[in-house]
Motif scaffolding. Structure first.
Motif, PDB file in Angstrom:
ATOM      1  N   VAL A 138       0.848  -1.182   0.000  1.00 48.13           N
ATOM      2  CA  VAL A 138       0.000   0.000   0.000  1.00 48.13           C
ATOM      3  C   VAL A 138       0.889   1.240   0.000  1.00 48.13           C
ATOM      4  O   VAL A 138       1.955   1.227   0.609  1.00 48.13           O
ATOM      5  CB  VAL A 138      -0.965  -0.001   1.211  1.00 48.13           C
ATOM      6  N   GLN A 139       0.460   2.266  -0.710  1.00 47.16           N
ATOM      7  CA  GLN A 139       1.199   3.531  -0.727  1.00 47.16           C
ATOM      8  C   GLN A 139       0.407   4.582   0.036  1.00 47.16           C
ATOM      9  O   GLN A 139      -0.817   4.643  -0.084  1.00 47.16           O
ATOM     10  CB  GLN A 139       1.435   3.986  -2.163  1.00 47.16           C
ATOM     11  N   LEU A 140       1.119   5.365   0.823  1.00 50.05           N
ATOM     12  CA  LEU A 140       0.487   6.364   1.671  1.00 50.05           C
ATOM     13  C   LEU A 140       0.969   7.751   1.279  1.00 50.05           C
ATOM     14  O   LEU A 140       2.167   7.962   1.085  1.00 50.05           O
ATOM     15  CB  LEU A 140       0.821   6.104   3.142  1.00 50.05           C
ATOM     16  N   GLN A 141       0.046   8.688   1.201  1.00 50.65           N
ATOM     17  CA  GLN A 141       0.367  10.062   0.827  1.00 50.65           C
ATOM     18  C   GLN A 141      -0.207  11.008   1.873  1.00 50.65           C
ATOM     19  O   GLN A 141      -1.417  11.179   1.957  1.00 50.65           O
ATOM     20  CB  GLN A 141      -0.213  10.383  -0.541  1.00 50.65           C
ATOM     21  N   ALA A 142       0.673  11.593   2.659  1.00 52.72           N
ATOM     22  CA  ALA A 142       0.242  12.525   3.704  1.00 52.72           C
ATOM     23  C   ALA A 142       0.204  13.944   3.161  1.00 52.72           C
ATOM     24  O   ALA A 142       1.020  14.323   2.313  1.00 52.72           O
ATOM     25  CB  ALA A 142       1.181  12.447   4.896  1.00 52.72           C
ATOM     26  N   SER A 143      -0.724  14.726   3.684  1.00 50.14           N
ATOM     27  CA  SER A 143      -0.848  16.116   3.278  1.00 50.14           C
ATOM     28  C   SER A 143      -1.502  16.928   4.385  1.00 50.14           C
ATOM     29  O   SER A 143      -1.998  16.361   5.363  1.00 50.14           O
ATOM     30  CB  SER A 143      -1.677  16.220   1.992  1.00 50.14           C
ATOM     31  N   GLY A 144      -1.515  18.236   4.206  1.00 48.43           N
ATOM     32  CA  GLY A 144      -2.217  19.103   5.139  1.00 48.43           C
ATOM     33  C   GLY A 144      -1.345  19.900   6.081  1.00 48.43           C
ATOM     34  O   GLY A 144      -1.851  20.732   6.834  1.00 48.43           O
ATOM     35  N   GLY A 145      -0.057  19.654   6.062  1.00 51.74           N
ATOM     36  CA  GLY A 145       0.836  20.408   6.923  1.00 51.74           C
ATOM     37  C   GLY A 145       1.001  21.836   6.446  1.00 51.74           C
ATOM     38  O   GLY A 145       0.520  22.216   5.378  1.00 51.74           O
ATOM     39  N   GLY A 146       1.694  22.631   7.244  1.00 54.02           N
ATOM     40  CA  GLY A 146       1.943  24.007   6.863  1.00 54.02           C
ATOM     41  C   GLY A 146       2.526  24.801   8.005  1.00 54.02           C
ATOM     42  O   GLY A 146       2.824  24.259   9.074  1.00 54.02           O
ATOM     43  N   LEU A 147       2.663  26.092   7.775  1.00 55.23           N
ATOM     44  CA  LEU A 147       3.162  27.024   8.781  1.00 55.23           C
ATOM     45  C   LEU A 147       1.965  27.699   9.436  1.00 55.23           C
ATOM     46  O   LEU A 147       1.156  28.336   8.752  1.00 55.23           O
ATOM     47  CB  LEU A 147       4.068  28.062   8.123  1.00 55.23           C
TER      48      LEU A 147
END
Length: 125
Positions: A1-10
């Protein structure tokens, strides 16, 4: 399975974010999902985990009451809602999937099989 995280920031101290981790494949519901983070110059640490059905959740003491993990098995996605962020929450946040992981080992990163690439959260004071 491949996982793609997102949503981070300053963000500023006290702000909120929602991190997402999208998984490929059709067997997402078979995995215990976890979030870990690595602060600059520190070891990776456990943040939160959620059982395969979503019925059980687990948190590190440092984030209890501020972070909420959830999952949508129909969308193959796990989320981490983070509130009241402080500079101590700065780091790269990783999602992970464990196929054979038993729930008593949810905080042990070595028990997870797959890892996403991480999303950076930077909290300014």
């Amino acid at each position: 399975v491949q996982l793609q995280a997102s949503g981070g920031g300053l963000v500023q101290a006290g702000d909120s974010l929602r991190l997402s981790c999208a998984a490929s494949g059709r067997t997402f519901s078979r995995y215990v999902m976890g979030w870990f983070r690595r602060a600059p110059g520190k070891e990776r640490e456990f943040v939160a985990a959620i059982s395969r059905s979503g019925g059980n959740t687990y948190y590190a003491d440092a984030v209890k009451g501020r972070f909420t993990i959830s999952r949508d098995n129909a969308k193959n996605t796990v989320y981490l809602q983070v509130k009241s962020l402080g500079p101590e929450d700065t780091g790269v946040y990783y999602c992970a999937a464990g196929a054979r992981l038993i729930l008593s080992s949810y905080s042990n990163g070595d028990q997870y099989d797959y890892w996403g690439q991480g999303t950076l959260v930077t909290v300014s004071s």
